[in-house]
Every structure is written in structure tokens, then in C-alpha cells.
Design an enzyme around this catalytic site. Structure first.
Site, short mmCIF file in Angstrom:
data_model
loop_
_atom_site.label_atom_id
_atom_site.label_comp_id
_atom_site.label_asym_id
_atom_site.label_seq_id
_atom_site.Cartn_x
_atom_site.Cartn_y
_atom_site.Cartn_z
CE LYS A 1 -0.02 3.23 4.13
NZ LYS A 1 -0.08 3.85 6.16
CG HIS B 1 -5.91 2.48 5.14
ND1 HIS B 1 -5.63 2.87 6.08
CD2 HIS B 1 -4.32 1.13 5.42
CE1 HIS B 1 -4.31 2.81 6.29
NE2 HIS B 1 -3.75 2.32 5.78
CD GLU C 1 -2.99 5.73 6.73
OE1 GLU C 1 -2.51 6.05 5.64
OE2 GLU C 1 -2.09 4.90 7.83
CG ASN D 1 -2.01 1.58 1.65
OD1 ASN D 1 -1.82 2.12 0.56
ND2 ASN D 1 -2.35 1.43 2.87
CB SER E 1 5.18 -1.66 12.28
OG SER E 1 5.17 -0.53 12.16
N GLY F 1 2.13 2.42 10.46
CA GLY F 1 3.70 3.45 11.04
C GLY F 1 4.35 3.94 11.71
CD GLU G 1 -3.55 -2.16 6.95
OE1 GLU G 1 -2.30 -2.31 6.82
OE2 GLU G 1 -4.08 -1.04 7.62
#
Ligand code: PGA
Length: 249
Positions: free
Chosen positions: A13, A97, A99, A11, A211, A173, A167
Site C-alpha cells: 500500500k 483493490h 481501497e 501489498n 488480515s 486491516g 478480499e
């Protein structure tokens, strides 16, 4: 026991200009020399989907998108439909996701609608779920993820190809990851729920994301009920992504 074909999905992003395309091509060329047993997908920013799909045609690397609109076409300024992504060469799409859920206020109902839109467009959805740190600290991780699954996965998925990505929001991250035991417990719970709800639930890949990097991929990817990974930062460079793919075998 049903065997599940593993998937390693990158991904990107909102990262990558034209000069990033070479990273996807490098991954595909390396894998062509020594084909992996696992499936591999790269999900670049929407604007690069078409160009990367053209470069990766006839390679084993699939191209995906990171989001889609629920409708096929219409007055939705700035949005991209699943049909457009498919037309551009995408075959998978990340949906829900964290985000998107937090920064674009996408709730489970929106995610579920987008999953239906992906199926309509012929895209395989990778549906993301995961708890926040406060949920985990309060001992609510399983409950939160089960609730997300119940409401983000429409029954229209029954018998269809789809992927779930677990996730934990606090692991994305940050360099932090749950323990292998915590990952195994969550994946087992997700597997049970998929088997209960879907006739093909035993065979759907459950990815871990958050991560994942070359140094922890081996352990995570060989944890019980982990069928692959959704990789963010470490998917941007072929030199990081390739060892993760190889660790899945
Ligand atoms: P990360 O992101 O690998 O950079 O933690 C994973 C993701 O958000 O899909």
C-alpha cells in the site's frame, strides 16, 4: 484435478521509504537459501518499483504494482501506465483493490478496462473482489462478489495468466477474518464462475486477502480452494511475511 501453483503476494500500500527496500531484499535472500514451492510477489509503492525490481532481479521474488492507468501514455497528470510499470520491472499488478474502488471510485467497468491495459502491457493482473460488512450481514456476499467478477473480468482474460483475490472489505486491516468455512464457500463459488467463463479458469489462482498474518496463515492457506494470499500489513516486514510464505507450502 488441476493443480494450481500458489501465490503469496505482498501489498505494501502507501507504506515504505527507501529504507524499506531492505525488507524485500531480506525476503529474497531467505527464499534463495531455501526456495519455496510457491510463487512470491511484492507490490511496493510505484516510486519504489524500479529500485526494488533491480535489487530483486535474478531472485524468485516477482515485483508488482498496486494500480495502473488504462491508457499506455498521454495527458494523465500523476498517473502511471502499465507499459511504464513493466519497463520499471513490474510483472504483476493489483487491480480493483477495495481501497481503489472506494477511495478512487473505481467501478467494475474501470477495473475491467485496467485489466485489459495490464494484458496489453504484459503484466499479470491480480483482480480484487470482496463484499462489505453490510452485504455479508444481509446474506448478499456471494451475490455481490459474483456480480463484481462478472463485470470486472473481461473475456480477453481467456487463456491468459491472471489471479483473483477475494478480499472481504471488512476483513482488510481490521484483524477480523471470515470463518474458514465462509472462505471455502466463497472460493468454491469463485472457482465455479471462473471455470464456467474461462477455458483456463480451473488453473487460475484464487487468493484470500484480509488480515492474513503468521498466526492464521497456516489455516487459511490450507483451506479448500485457497491458492495463496494477498497480504497487506504483514507483508511490510520480512519477519512477518516469510512465515506466511512458508505456511503456504
Ligand atoms: P491486510 O490488507 O492484510 O492489511 O488486511 C490486505 C489487503 O488490503 O490487500
Amino acid at each position: 484435478m488441476v493443480s494450481v501453483r500458489k501465490l503469496i503476494a505482498g501489498n505494501w500500500k502507501m507504506n515504505g521509504l527507501s529504507n524499506q527496500i531492505v525488507e524485500a531484499v531480506t525476503v529474497a535472500e531467505d527464499l534463495a537459501r531455501n526456495p519455496p514451492k510457491v510463487r512470491v510477489a511484492i507490490c511496493p509503492p510505484t516510486i519504489l518499483v524500479h529500485r526494488i525490481a533491480e535489487r530483486l532481479a535474478r531472485t524468485i521474488v516477482e515485483v508488482g504494482a498496486q494500480d495502473l492507468h488504462g491508457e499506455a501514455a498521454g495527458a494523465f497528470t500523476g498517473d502511471t501506465s502499465g507499459e511504464m510499470l513493466h519497463d520499471a520491472g513490474a510483472r504483476v499488478v493489483i487491480i480493483g483493490h477495495s481501497e481503489r474502488r472506494s477511495l478512487h471510485y473505481e467501478d467494475d467497468a474501470v477495473v475491467s478496462g485496467k485489466v485489459n491495459a495490464a494484458l496489453r502491457a504484459g503484466l499479470e493482473p491480480i483482480i480484487c473482489v470482496g463484499e462489505r460488512l453490510d452485504h455479508r450481514e444481509a446474506g448478499q456476499a456471494l451475490e455481490v462478489v459474483s456480480h463484481q467478477l462478472m463485470h470486472s473480468l473481461p473475456m480477453s482474460l481467456d487463456g491468459r495468466a491472471f489471479v483473483v483475490a477475494y478480499e472481504p472489505v471488512w476483513a482488510i486491516g481490521t484483524g477480523l477474518t471470515p470463518t474458514l468455512e465462509e472462505i471455502a464457500n466463497m472460493h468454491r463459488a469463485i472457482r465455479d464462475l471462473l471455470v464456467e467463463r474461462f477455458s483456463n479458469g480451473a488453473a487460475r489462482p484464487i487468493l484470500y486477502g484480509g488480515s492474513v498474518k503468521p498466526s492464521n496463515a497456516q489455516d487459511i492457506l490450507h483451506t479448500q480452494d485457497v491458492d495463496g494470499a494477498l497480504v497487506g500489513g504483514a507483508s511490510l516486514l520480512a519477519k512477518d511475511f516469510l512465515p506466511i510464505i512458508r505456511a503456504a507450502e
